[in-house]
Motif scaffolding. Structure first.
Motif, PDB file in Angstrom:
ATOM      1  N   GLN A   1       0.817  -1.210   0.000  1.00  0.00           N
ATOM      2  CA  GLN A   1       0.000   0.000   0.000  1.00  0.00           C
ATOM      3  C   GLN A   1       0.850   1.259   0.000  1.00  0.00           C
ATOM      4  O   GLN A   1       0.625   2.187  -0.784  1.00  0.00           O
ATOM      5  CB  GLN A   1      -0.935  -0.010   1.211  1.00  0.00           C
ATOM      6  CG  GLN A   1      -1.865   1.203   1.292  1.00  0.00           C
ATOM      7  CD  GLN A   1      -2.977   0.996   2.291  1.00  0.00           C
ATOM      8  OE1 GLN A   1      -3.685  -0.002   2.246  1.00  0.00           O
ATOM      9  NE2 GLN A   1      -3.132   1.922   3.225  1.00  0.00           N
TER      10      GLN A   1
ATOM     11  N   GLU B   1      -5.931   6.143   0.684  1.00  0.00           N
ATOM     12  CA  GLU B   1      -4.730   5.369   0.358  1.00  0.00           C
ATOM     13  C   GLU B   1      -5.074   3.891   0.156  1.00  0.00           C
ATOM     14  O   GLU B   1      -4.616   3.257  -0.800  1.00  0.00           O
ATOM     15  CB  GLU B   1      -3.694   5.517   1.475  1.00  0.00           C
ATOM     16  CG  GLU B   1      -2.383   4.802   1.187  1.00  0.00           C
ATOM     17  CD  GLU B   1      -1.334   5.069   2.250  1.00  0.00           C
ATOM     18  OE1 GLU B   1      -1.102   4.172   3.088  1.00  0.00           O
ATOM     19  OE2 GLU B   1      -0.761   6.182   2.257  1.00  0.00           O
ATOM     20  N   THR B   2      -5.903   3.358   1.046  1.00  0.00           N
ATOM     21  CA  THR B   2      -6.325   1.955   0.941  1.00  0.00           C
ATOM     22  C   THR B   2      -7.119   1.732  -0.345  1.00  0.00           C
ATOM     23  O   THR B   2      -6.932   0.740  -1.053  1.00  0.00           O
ATOM     24  CB  THR B   2      -7.178   1.563   2.161  1.00  0.00           C
ATOM     25  OG1 THR B   2      -6.405   1.748   3.349  1.00  0.00           O
ATOM     26  CG2 THR B   2      -7.630   0.114   2.067  1.00  0.00           C
TER      27      THR B   2
ATOM     28  N   CYS C   1      -4.766   1.659  -3.310  1.00  0.00           N
ATOM     29  CA  CYS C   1      -4.011   0.408  -3.343  1.00  0.00           C
ATOM     30  C   CYS C   1      -4.867  -0.752  -3.848  1.00  0.00           C
ATOM     31  O   CYS C   1      -4.438  -1.532  -4.714  1.00  0.00           O
ATOM     32  CB  CYS C   1      -3.456   0.094  -1.952  1.00  0.00           C
ATOM     33  SG  CYS C   1      -2.659  -1.520  -1.840  1.00  0.00           S
ATOM     34  N   GLU C   2      -6.071  -0.868  -3.317  1.00  0.00           N
ATOM     35  CA  GLU C   2      -6.927  -1.986  -3.703  1.00  0.00           C
ATOM     36  C   GLU C   2      -7.327  -1.910  -5.174  1.00  0.00           C
ATOM     37  O   GLU C   2      -7.490  -2.937  -5.839  1.00  0.00           O
ATOM     38  CB  GLU C   2      -8.172  -2.036  -2.811  1.00  0.00           C
ATOM     39  CG  GLU C   2      -7.884  -2.390  -1.362  1.00  0.00           C
ATOM     40  CD  GLU C   2      -7.105  -3.688  -1.215  1.00  0.00           C
ATOM     41  OE1 GLU C   2      -7.382  -4.655  -1.962  1.00  0.00           O
ATOM     42  OE2 GLU C   2      -6.205  -3.747  -0.351  1.00  0.00           O
TER      43      GLU C   2
ATOM     44  N   ARG D   1      -4.208  -3.222  -6.997  1.00  0.00           N
ATOM     45  CA  ARG D   1      -4.038  -4.652  -6.710  1.00  0.00           C
ATOM     46  C   ARG D   1      -4.999  -5.470  -7.582  1.00  0.00           C
ATOM     47  O   ARG D   1      -4.645  -6.524  -8.093  1.00  0.00           O
ATOM     48  CB  ARG D   1      -4.310  -4.966  -5.234  1.00  0.00           C
ATOM     49  CG  ARG D   1      -3.163  -4.656  -4.287  1.00  0.00           C
ATOM     50  CD  ARG D   1      -3.485  -5.111  -2.870  1.00  0.00           C
ATOM     51  NE  ARG D   1      -3.463  -6.554  -2.754  1.00  0.00           N
ATOM     52  CZ  ARG D   1      -4.184  -7.266  -1.897  1.00  0.00           C
ATOM     53  NH1 ARG D   1      -5.041  -6.661  -1.083  1.00  0.00           N
ATOM     54  NH2 ARG D   1      -4.077  -8.571  -1.849  1.00  0.00           N
TER      55      ARG D   1
ATOM     56  N   SER E   1      -2.723  -5.893   1.474  1.00  0.00           N
ATOM     57  CA  SER E   1      -2.043  -4.648   1.099  1.00  0.00           C
ATOM     58  C   SER E   1      -0.936  -4.309   2.079  1.00  0.00           C
ATOM     59  O   SER E   1      -0.108  -3.433   1.811  1.00  0.00           O
ATOM     60  CB  SER E   1      -3.058  -3.498   1.044  1.00  0.00           C
ATOM     61  OG  SER E   1      -3.657  -3.312   2.315  1.00  0.00           O
ATOM     62  N   LYS E   2      -0.896  -5.002   3.216  1.00  0.00           N
ATOM     63  CA  LYS E   2       0.108  -4.730   4.250  1.00  0.00           C
ATOM     64  C   LYS E   2       1.327  -5.639   4.142  1.00  0.00           C
ATOM     65  O   LYS E   2       2.248  -5.539   4.955  1.00  0.00           O
ATOM     66  CB  LYS E   2      -0.517  -4.887   5.649  1.00  0.00           C
ATOM     67  CG  LYS E   2      -1.668  -3.911   5.923  1.00  0.00           C
ATOM     68  CD  LYS E   2      -1.224  -2.471   5.784  1.00  0.00           C
ATOM     69  CE  LYS E   2      -2.352  -1.493   6.097  1.00  0.00           C
ATOM     70  NZ  LYS E   2      -1.930  -0.080   5.889  1.00  0.00           N
TER      71      LYS E   2
END
Length: 500
Positions: free
Chosen positions: A353, A375-376, A379-380, A383, A393-394
């Protein structure tokens, strides 16, 4: 020479290797193939002493061995050339080659003897460099050759080569194959890992296929074909994505005119000379050249990384940009995916992320603080869009396979919504399925109007996805060829320096 019996290895309860059995024979080259994450590197790290905790047995010349460290493995006769370069940047070539194996005389270092031996190794590898050159000043391909020299110094009986040609030129590959043939004649056992399947059919005697930590099949190379190997690697038929015809719009997106790049280390010398070309919307311009041709330097100059040494005109959409840094280049719509993703493209200790979001911090700033929900979400999205395979994501970027790491680097730049994507060796060191996904992504992006400049040292890759090919030699453009007219022969002819 080497026997592996019932080897298993787990990380956090997940099986990286599951009951592997294989034999490595003296006087032969054994190819280990499989997708990223298949377990190849884990197995090689066990055989070379990097991992000492595992289940099963390793027999060397018929005797049970357990290595406590890579140095212990070397002392027993096993050397490894790692895919991830294992060099100290601010030591010289000589110091890197002899690190931990220094020659001494009269109670001190025998620097003259080490330097002469280094010269001998470099000459054998046809690398014309001063042994006192710092590794930090070498290109990635030259560093790879130094890694090979380190392994040759040990005179080991088993030499493991993990992606040894991922960053070296065709001429250097030819030299490497000559050395491997010499090792074969000396009855050495060579273990060869490569995603370049055409290489394996040229150099390997046997093959071993790994998939998801399991041994799928082994046999002699003469008994299989490329498609057989691919099918065994991925468990299904894979059709390589190819750019069937030019789909570029007749609209110039990028114009480069009379670009020069001075050599910062040698006064009066130029790394790039009078470079002029254009890039259209929806076009993939493939850039090919031998080692030292100026491929990486071209992308870096366009991206504003050498403003003090660069001159010439660069126009995007007809508007001239005289940016003085990469920050300005990004604002102008450029993005650069670098050749060395681990060193220049990722923060390996940060999670997926954070790496994807790192280029767009300002866009997610709310009252001076980062909005973690945004931000999440970002990222998703990537992905999912790029099929980045991670537990979450971590998960740290450094723990992912090469193909997934490369997708993260591409994702962080796509988040900036670029007009032009500069790709430097975008598929180096990744498996055939991940390559295919990168190719498909490139074609999808150009379908949306992006322009892509792709540097690659693999001619089949250049021919597969490019709309047009530009050839560099010694810092000069020697040819610009429409893909319909491009062949390996005419590209190589243009790439070979006139002095050779």
């Amino acid at each position: 020479m080497l026997v592996v019996e019932n080897i298993s290895k787990h990380f956090s309860g997940v099986a990286a290797l599951d009951n592997i059995n294989l034999e490595i024979h003296a006087g032969e080259v054994t190819a280990i193939v499989g997708e990223n994450g298949a377990g190849k590197s884990t197995l090689m790290k066990i055989l070379s002493g990097v991992y000492a905790d595992y289940e099963g047995r390793v027999l060397l010349r018929g005797k049970l061995v357990t290595f406590s460290s890579p140095k212990h493995a070397q002392e027993c006769g096993i050397a490894i050339i790692h895919q991830e370069l294992n060099l100290i940047p601010y030591l010289s070539i000589t110091e890197n080659i002899f690190l931990g194996r220094e020659l001494t005389a009269w109670g001190g270092l025998d620097k003259k003897a080490m330097r002469l031996k280094t010269l001998e190794l470099l000459k054998r590898l046809k690398l014309n460099l001063d042994p006192d050159t710092l590794v930090v000043d070498l290109k990635v391909g030259q560093q790879q050759v130094v890694e090979i020299a380190k392994a040759l110094l040990t005179e080991s009986e088993v030499i493991i080569m993990d992606e040894p040609t991922s960053a070296i030129s065709d001429n250097e590959v030819k030299v490497l194959f000559e050395i491997i043939n010499d090792l074969r004649k000396e009855n050495k056992a060579v273990v060869y890992i490569s995603h370049k399947l055409d290489e394996l059919f040229k150099i390997a005697d046997r093959y071993v296929v790994l998939r998801d930590g399991k041994l799928i099949e082994s046999g002699r190379m003469k008994d299989v074909q490329t498609n057989d190997i691919i099918r065994k690697m991925v468990g299904r038929e894979v059709r390589l994505v190819r750019n069937r015809s030019s789909k570029a719009q007749n609209c110039e997106l990028l114009e480069v005119e009379k670009l020069y790049l001075k050599n910062p280390e040698r006064s009066g010398e130029y790394l790039l000379n009078d470079i002029s070309f254009c890039l259209n919307k929806g076009e993939i311009l493939g850039v090919f050249g031998l080692m030292g041709a100026g491929r990486t330097e071209l992308l870096e100059a366009i991206f504003g990384q050498h403003p003090k040494y660069t001159s010439g005109a660069i126009r995007i959409g007809g508007k001239e940009y005289t940016y003085s840094s990469s920050i300005e280049a990004i604002k102008a719509g450029l993005a650069l995916v670098p050749e060395d993703r681990k060193k220049d493209g990722l923060v390996l200790g940060l999670d997926v992320q954070k790496n994807i979001a790192i280029t767009t911090l300002k866009e997610r700033e709310v009252l001076g603080l980062l909005h973690m929900g945004m931000e999440t979400e970002l990222c998703e999205k990537y992905r999912s869009d790029l099929n980045i395979k991670s537990s979450s994501s971590k998960q740290t970027a450094g723990s992912l396979s090469g193909g997934n790491q490369q997708k993260i680097v591409i994702a962080k730049w796509l988040a900036t919504h670029p007009k032009i994507l500069l790709l430097d060796e975008p598929t180096r060191g990744i498996d055939i399925n991940a390559k295919n996904e990168i190719y498909k992504l490139m074609l999808d992006l150009t379908g949306q109007g992006l322009g892509i400049i792709m540097v690659s040292s693999e001619l089949p890759e250049i021919l597969a996805v490019s709309d047009r090919v530009m050839v560099l030699s010694e810092g000069n453009v020697t040819a610009q060829i429409a893909i319909e007219e491009a062949t390996e022969e005419n590209i190589l002819k243009a790439a070979i320096p006139k002095s050779i």
